[in-house]
Design an enzyme around this catalytic site. Structure first.
Site, PDB file in Angstrom:
ATOM      1  N   ALA A 156       7.884  -3.459 -11.886  1.00  9.61           N
ATOM      2  CA  ALA A 156       7.415  -4.835 -12.493  1.00  9.61           C
ATOM      3  C   ALA A 156       7.861  -4.896 -14.150  1.00  9.61           C
ATOM      4  O   ALA A 156       6.851  -4.774 -14.908  1.00  9.61           O
ATOM      5  CB  ALA A 156       5.895  -5.007 -12.256  1.00  9.61           C
ATOM      6  N   ARG A 199       9.327  -2.458 -20.672  1.00  5.83           N
ATOM      7  CA  ARG A 199       7.875  -2.860 -20.775  1.00  5.83           C
ATOM      8  C   ARG A 199       7.468  -3.144 -19.519  1.00  5.83           C
ATOM      9  O   ARG A 199       7.997  -3.982 -18.894  1.00  5.83           O
ATOM     10  CB  ARG A 199       7.617  -3.995 -21.851  1.00  5.83           C
ATOM     11  N   ASN A 257      -0.743  14.142  -8.684  1.00  2.41           N
ATOM     12  CA  ASN A 257      -0.842  13.815 -10.223  1.00  2.41           C
ATOM     13  C   ASN A 257      -0.672  14.788 -11.047  1.00  2.41           C
ATOM     14  O   ASN A 257      -1.295  15.818 -10.928  1.00  2.41           O
ATOM     15  CB  ASN A 257      -2.382  12.984 -10.612  1.00  2.41           C
ATOM     16  N   ASP A 306       5.821  14.176   6.359  1.00  4.01           N
ATOM     17  CA  ASP A 306       6.562  14.622   5.068  1.00  4.01           C
ATOM     18  C   ASP A 306       5.495  15.234   3.946  1.00  4.01           C
ATOM     19  O   ASP A 306       6.054  16.073   3.272  1.00  4.01           O
ATOM     20  CB  ASP A 306       7.177  13.318   4.650  1.00  4.01           C
ATOM     21  N   GLY A 307       4.490  14.742   3.835  1.00  2.43           N
ATOM     22  CA  GLY A 307       3.507  15.190   2.901  1.00  2.43           C
ATOM     23  C   GLY A 307       3.123  16.580   3.040  1.00  2.43           C
ATOM     24  O   GLY A 307       3.058  17.558   2.089  1.00  2.43           O
ATOM     25  N   ASN A 347      10.917  14.377  -4.148  1.00  6.10           N
ATOM     26  CA  ASN A 347      10.999  13.077  -4.021  1.00  6.10           C
ATOM     27  C   ASN A 347      11.425  12.261  -5.156  1.00  6.10           C
ATOM     28  O   ASN A 347      12.158  11.509  -5.355  1.00  6.10           O
ATOM     29  CB  ASN A 347       9.787  12.289  -3.262  1.00  6.10           C
ATOM     30  N   GLU A 348      10.102  12.299  -6.031  1.00  2.00           N
ATOM     31  CA  GLU A 348      10.289  11.620  -7.557  1.00  2.00           C
ATOM     32  C   GLU A 348       9.330  11.950  -8.132  1.00  2.00           C
ATOM     33  O   GLU A 348       8.201  12.611  -8.031  1.00  2.00           O
ATOM     34  CB  GLU A 348      10.350   9.977  -6.981  1.00  2.00           C
ATOM     35  N   ASP A 404       4.739  -2.068 -15.816  1.00  2.00           N
ATOM     36  CA  ASP A 404       3.837  -1.286 -15.091  1.00  2.00           C
ATOM     37  C   ASP A 404       4.383   0.231 -15.277  1.00  2.00           C
ATOM     38  O   ASP A 404       3.504   1.192 -15.030  1.00  2.00           O
ATOM     39  CB  ASP A 404       3.879  -1.885 -13.448  1.00  2.00           C
TER      40      ASP A 404
END
Ligand code: NAP
Ligand code: MN
Length: 266
Positions: A185, A148, A225, A45-46, A122-123, A150
């Protein structure tokens, strides 16, 4: 028809890439990495995600199909043993096309009011790389909550089986043009409160994440990134994009069947 084959770069994927090229050239298809009608990926998929990002400027003219060599293969749903059959299908064109929604991400920077726009299959995620991330979550221009924790993840329906799933998000069928916001989180106590459940927003409902503290952040789009180069993120705006990703469909392989085979087994 013009085609290109992208490989993950390992021996098996490279060998398959060569086999496919030989077979397609013999059938008088034209190899064209600049303007292919069909992009065949060999890897996982990558590999397909990378190929998507190489052709975001001409998504309407491009269809993708993926072969997985030992990886999960959610998008890349053909196996090496099926390559002969896949090639025969491609040569016989025309093929059917299935369209999946993508996510539009606009990152605004504090510095000189600049902004950048991305598409994700994806996201997109935002995470603090030092302390807690604090941000307002606005939906359709109205403040919804202050988060608030992660980080946050905004996923497409087809990406709902990826990172989103690990965050407890729901699996959404890609026929639902929508985006899903899920938390990483969150801090929840008497002082800080978030809804805690993943939210699914329909088309035209914008979700704006406005950063409130000065932590350094990492923003991802699919596998990469975003390079922030010292720029300070002011906000991230997400919604269902106008653009869609097109997959070449040569046989029925329903989404729920792919979910079952990927996560439960045969
Ligand atoms: P990777 O680390 O190889 O990806 C992680 C796994 O997610 C791989 O098994 C990949 O399949 C699979 N995958 C990718 N898209 C998927 C989808 N739509 N549905 C189900 N599984 C999917 O990195 P990558 O291959 O470059 O993929 C990038 C993606 O990794 C990101 O978009 C994100 O969704 C995911 N990710 C997940 C987590 C997590 O679950 N905690 C953390 C970071 C990133 P292949 O093996 O076939 O490549
Ligand atoms: Mn991978």
């Amino acid at each position: 028809m013009k085609y290109t084959v992208a490989s993950r770069g390992d021996q098996l994927s490279n060998d398959l890439q060569e086999t496919i090229q030989t077979r397609l050239n013999a059938a008088d298809l034209i190899e064209d990495t600049e303007e292919p009608d069909i992009v065949i990926t060999v890897g996982g998929d990558g590999t397909l995600l990378e190929a998507f990002h190489a052709y975001t400027h001409r998504l309407e003219e491009t269809s993708f199909v993926g072969i997985h060599t030992g990886h999960l293969g959610f998008y890349a749903d053909w196996i090496p043993d099926e390559v002969e059959s896949l090639v025969t299908h491609i040569v016989k064109t025309p093929f059917q096309i299935v369209e999946y929604p993508t996510l539009e991400v606009v990152i605004r920077y504090r510095d000189n009011n600049s902004s950048e726009r991305f598409l994700a299959v994806n996201e997109s995620t935002i995470k603090s790389t030092e302390g807690s991330l604090v941000c307002n979550v606005d939906i359709k221009g109205e403040k919804f909550e202050t988060f608030r924790g992660d980080g946050l993840c905004m996923s497409t329906p087809s990406g709902s089986t990826a990172y989103n799933k690990a965050l407890g998000g729901a699996i959404l069928h890609p026929s639902l043009a929508s985006i899903q916001l899920s938390e990483m989180a969150s801090i929840n106590n008497r002082v800080y409160r978030t809804v805690g459940s993943p939210l699914v927003l329909p088309q035209h409902h914008t979700c704006l994440l406005k950063l409130l503290n000065d932590v350094s952040v990492q923003v991802t789009i699919d596998h990469f990134n975003v390079s922030l180069d010292g720029k300070n993120v002011d906000s991230i705006q997400c919604r269902v994009a106008e653009e869609k990703v097109r997959f070449a469909r040569f046989r029925p392989f329903p989404f729920w069947k792919r979910v079952k085979e990927s996560f439960i087994g045969e």
